[in-house]
Enzyme design. Sequence first.
Site, PDB file in Angstrom:
ATOM      1  N   LYS A 160     -10.739  -1.964  -5.019  1.00 50.33           N
ATOM      2  CA  LYS A 160     -10.199  -0.764  -5.783  1.00 50.33           C
ATOM      3  C   LYS A 160      -8.738  -0.944  -5.547  1.00 50.33           C
ATOM      4  CE  LYS A 160      -8.624   3.241  -4.623  1.00 50.33           C
ATOM      5  NZ  LYS A 160      -7.639   3.356  -5.503  1.00 50.33           N
ATOM      6  N   GLY A 213      -2.951   0.778   3.664  1.00 56.04           N
ATOM      7  CA  GLY A 213      -2.293   1.989   2.935  1.00 56.04           C
ATOM      8  C   GLY A 213      -1.607   2.571   4.088  1.00 56.04           C
ATOM      9  N   SER A 214      -1.678   3.864   3.818  1.00 56.22           N
ATOM     10  CA  SER A 214      -0.889   4.999   4.818  1.00 56.22           C
ATOM     11  C   SER A 214      -1.793   5.098   6.070  1.00 56.22           C
ATOM     12  CB  SER A 214      -0.457   6.118   4.380  1.00 56.22           C
ATOM     13  OG  SER A 214      -1.677   6.664   3.802  1.00 56.22           O
ATOM     14  N   GLY A 218      -5.719   6.068   6.474  1.00 52.76           N
ATOM     15  CA  GLY A 218      -6.438   5.105   7.217  1.00 52.76           C
ATOM     16  C   GLY A 218      -7.193   5.620   8.433  1.00 52.76           C
ATOM     17  N   GLU A 235      -4.933  -1.902   7.765  1.00 52.28           N
ATOM     18  CA  GLU A 235      -3.464  -2.415   7.874  1.00 52.28           C
ATOM     19  C   GLU A 235      -2.722  -1.205   7.362  1.00 52.28           C
ATOM     20  OE1 GLU A 235      -2.647  -5.353   8.879  1.00 52.28           O
ATOM     21  OE2 GLU A 235      -4.275  -6.517   8.881  1.00 52.28           O
ATOM     22  N   CYS A 269       5.574  -2.832   4.033  1.00 51.94           N
ATOM     23  CA  CYS A 269       5.198  -2.336   5.651  1.00 51.94           C
ATOM     24  C   CYS A 269       5.752  -3.038   6.843  1.00 51.94           C
ATOM     25  CB  CYS A 269       3.568  -2.680   5.517  1.00 51.94           C
ATOM     26  SG  CYS A 269       3.145  -3.957   5.425  1.00 51.94           S
ATOM     27  N   GLU A 363       8.383   6.214   8.591  1.00 53.62           N
ATOM     28  CA  GLU A 363       8.322   5.157   7.560  1.00 53.62           C
ATOM     29  C   GLU A 363       8.967   5.767   6.397  1.00 53.62           C
ATOM     30  OE1 GLU A 363       4.631   3.773   6.043  1.00 53.62           O
ATOM     31  OE2 GLU A 363       5.231   1.749   6.276  1.00 53.62           O
TER      32      GLU A 363
HETATM   33  P1  NAD Z   1      -2.211   5.285   0.372  1.00 57.44           P
HETATM   34  O1  NAD Z   1      -2.850   5.412   1.618  1.00 57.44           O
HETATM   35  O2  NAD Z   1      -1.801   6.633  -0.295  1.00 57.44           O
HETATM   36  O3  NAD Z   1      -3.127   4.483  -0.640  1.00 57.44           O
HETATM   37  C1  NAD Z   1      -3.618   3.264  -0.499  1.00 57.44           C
HETATM   38  C2  NAD Z   1      -4.853   3.219  -0.928  1.00 57.44           C
HETATM   39  O4  NAD Z   1      -5.832   3.907  -0.510  1.00 57.44           O
HETATM   40  C3  NAD Z   1      -4.905   3.557  -2.583  1.00 57.44           C
HETATM   41  O5  NAD Z   1      -5.760   2.556  -3.316  1.00 57.44           O
HETATM   42  C4  NAD Z   1      -5.482   4.690  -2.607  1.00 57.44           C
HETATM   43  O6  NAD Z   1      -6.092   5.255  -3.900  1.00 57.44           O
HETATM   44  C5  NAD Z   1      -6.710   4.758  -1.543  1.00 57.44           C
HETATM   45  N1  NAD Z   1      -7.004   5.953  -0.897  1.00 57.44           N
HETATM   46  C6  NAD Z   1      -6.244   7.360  -1.153  1.00 57.44           C
HETATM   47  N2  NAD Z   1      -6.975   8.177  -0.548  1.00 57.44           N
HETATM   48  C7  NAD Z   1      -8.152   7.824  -0.041  1.00 57.44           C
HETATM   49  C8  NAD Z   1      -9.623   8.090   0.428  1.00 57.44           C
HETATM   50  N3  NAD Z   1      -9.350   9.190   0.909  1.00 57.44           N
HETATM   51  N4  NAD Z   1     -10.549   7.264   0.477  1.00 57.44           N
HETATM   52  C9  NAD Z   1     -10.492   6.017   0.369  1.00 57.44           C
HETATM   53  N5  NAD Z   1      -9.317   5.373  -0.062  1.00 57.44           N
HETATM   54  C10 NAD Z   1      -8.274   6.247  -0.488  1.00 57.44           C
HETATM   55  O7  NAD Z   1      -0.976   4.417   0.529  1.00 57.44           O
HETATM   56  P2  NAD Z   1       0.109   3.822  -0.551  1.00 57.44           P
HETATM   57  O8  NAD Z   1       1.081   5.072  -0.676  1.00 57.44           O
HETATM   58  O9  NAD Z   1      -0.848   3.383  -1.612  1.00 57.44           O
HETATM   59  O10 NAD Z   1       0.668   2.746   0.291  1.00 57.44           O
HETATM   60  C11 NAD Z   1       1.615   2.831   1.078  1.00 57.44           C
HETATM   61  C12 NAD Z   1       1.470   2.554   2.635  1.00 57.44           C
HETATM   62  O11 NAD Z   1       0.795   1.485   2.792  1.00 57.44           O
HETATM   63  C13 NAD Z   1       2.701   2.690   3.207  1.00 57.44           C
HETATM   64  O12 NAD Z   1       2.267   3.273   4.684  1.00 57.44           O
HETATM   65  C14 NAD Z   1       2.557   1.000   3.815  1.00 57.44           C
HETATM   66  O13 NAD Z   1       3.139   0.828   5.055  1.00 57.44           O
HETATM   67  C15 NAD Z   1       0.975   0.666   3.922  1.00 57.44           C
HETATM   68  N6  NAD Z   1       0.985  -0.837   3.745  1.00 57.44           N
HETATM   69  C16 NAD Z   1       0.566  -1.428   4.897  1.00 57.44           C
HETATM   70  C17 NAD Z   1       0.477  -3.081   4.768  1.00 57.44           C
HETATM   71  C18 NAD Z   1      -0.125  -3.793   5.730  1.00 57.44           C
HETATM   72  O14 NAD Z   1      -0.432  -4.738   5.624  1.00 57.44           O
HETATM   73  N7  NAD Z   1       0.113  -3.203   6.950  1.00 57.44           N
HETATM   74  C19 NAD Z   1       0.854  -3.334   3.651  1.00 57.44           C
HETATM   75  C20 NAD Z   1       0.975  -2.729   2.429  1.00 57.44           C
HETATM   76  C21 NAD Z   1       1.325  -1.346   2.471  1.00 57.44           C
END
Ligand code: NAD
Length: 460
Positions: A160, A213-214, A218, A235, A269, A363
């Site tokens: 996704k 993601g966030s 997570g 991650e 990130c 962040e």
């Molecule tokens: P986000 O957590 O809002 O979304 C990430 C993904 O999760 C998206 O595809 C979103 O649709 C999905 N998502 C949202 N709610 C969900 C749920 N309830 N269940 C399952 N999936 C869901 O993050 P974002 O705003 O897209 O990305 C930014 C964040 O990602 C930052 O905190 C950044 O540091 C982190 N990030 C980490 C790494 C790493 O490798 N550590 C790499 C890139 C980004």
Amino acid sequence: MTAVLTGGRVELVNPATEQPAGEVHFASVAEADEAILRAHRAFEHWRTVAPADRGRLLRAFAALVDAHVEELAQLEVRNSGHPIGNARWEAGNVRDVLNYYSAAPERLSGRQIPVAGGLDVTFSEPLGVVGIIVPWNFPMPVAGWGFAPALAAGNTVVLKPAELTPLTALRLGELALEAGLPEDVFTVLPGEGPVVGQRFVTHELVRKVCFTGSVRVGQQIMRGAADSMKRITLELGGKSANIVFADSDLAEAARTAPGSVFDNAGQDCCARSRILVEAGVLDRFLELLEPAVRDVRVIDPRDEASEMGPLISDARRQAVSSFVEGDSMDVAFRGSVPDGAGFWYPPTVVLPKSTADRVWRDEVFGPVVSVLPFTDEADAVAKANDSQYGLSGSIWTRNLGRALRVSRGVEAGNLSVNSHSSVRYSTPFGGFKQSGFGRELGPDALDSFTEIKNVFFSHD
Ligand code: NAD
């Protein structure tokens, strides 16, 4: 932001122009269930494909990605606003990761363990359907870091992409089919996180979820995965320190600092968004940093000279701005942005009053870097570790002993001495503390996509 059209169709926005970037269909829960079921059925075949053939298919996929680097890069520029040079690197990274893991099917081996009365062997078994959930900041690489090792280990994948940036993932899905991967082995399902992403977490046929993601989401995924004891890799965010000692090559540390935090407009990130400078050289460092920040070319991402594009959305720009304008931060200096449409924000250097300031702790996920002094080695390590995150970081010094001591002292998964490198496809990547757990890339990632099975064959 995306606009929802009829029939699950959503209109995407080019963040550099605010013009339409394309349309996409968002899957429903029923469509996600259907895709997961099909991926589960495909697994029964994919796991039995001869290892050499699985490797060959992954190499064919890599070759097709290579042949489409320019197309994929242009698509990413339109959908995500990444500078064209960066976008080419991102597409090339998918190719490299696929090539790297294409050798794995023939190398994934178990062990023979000496026991009495027979033969004991272990097998590395694939898990089944793996759900991969990707953020919008690096749509191609983060997807590839999940699907390449997962497929190599014999799993099938449902992926996704983020709501805002699904276009390159969809194209990668088409290229996989064109390369000869069987139907339903690799499925790309654009959709909303709480709908499709959440279904990956709750569906019993999904055996593992790789989430990038966030921290907030997570945490939700970790809670949701508990019910079915689902395997997870998380991650998450970062607030990485860039520690500059007085004995370092100060000019080089200052010259490279902007790239380490303003790359991808700070939506990274691994961004080194906290610069810690030994107190005696702080003024000199800032003098050297200022021209480097003003020189960052924040221009149309289609321009070959572009070094930094816009933020992904207006909402992100407002969130970033709230750290600086909202909190009346002491802005040391900043770069410039183009006039007109686009979600631009200038590269900005701020001087927080203390380590308690929000801009130092949270962040920002935008082109804002904070600078503070430290007194000695112990103070540098303590300040670097005073964070909920532990993903990445840099250490600048010419003293080898100090480089070793500080790199062992800093709590982070990926450190770099006298450079800002974080990611190589052949080395492990992942976080400490609330930056998540599990490792992507390198040899370790394969273990996370397999289960060890132990079998004893009796002599009698
Ligand atoms: P986000 O957590 O809002 O979304 C990430 C993904 O999760 C998206 O595809 C979103 O649709 C999905 N998502 C949202 N709610 C969900 C749920 N309830 N269940 C399952 N999936 C869901 O993050 P974002 O705003 O897209 O990305 C930014 C964040 O990602 C930052 O905190 C950044 O540091 C982190 N990030 C980490 C790494 C790493 O490798 N550590 C790499 C890139 C980004």
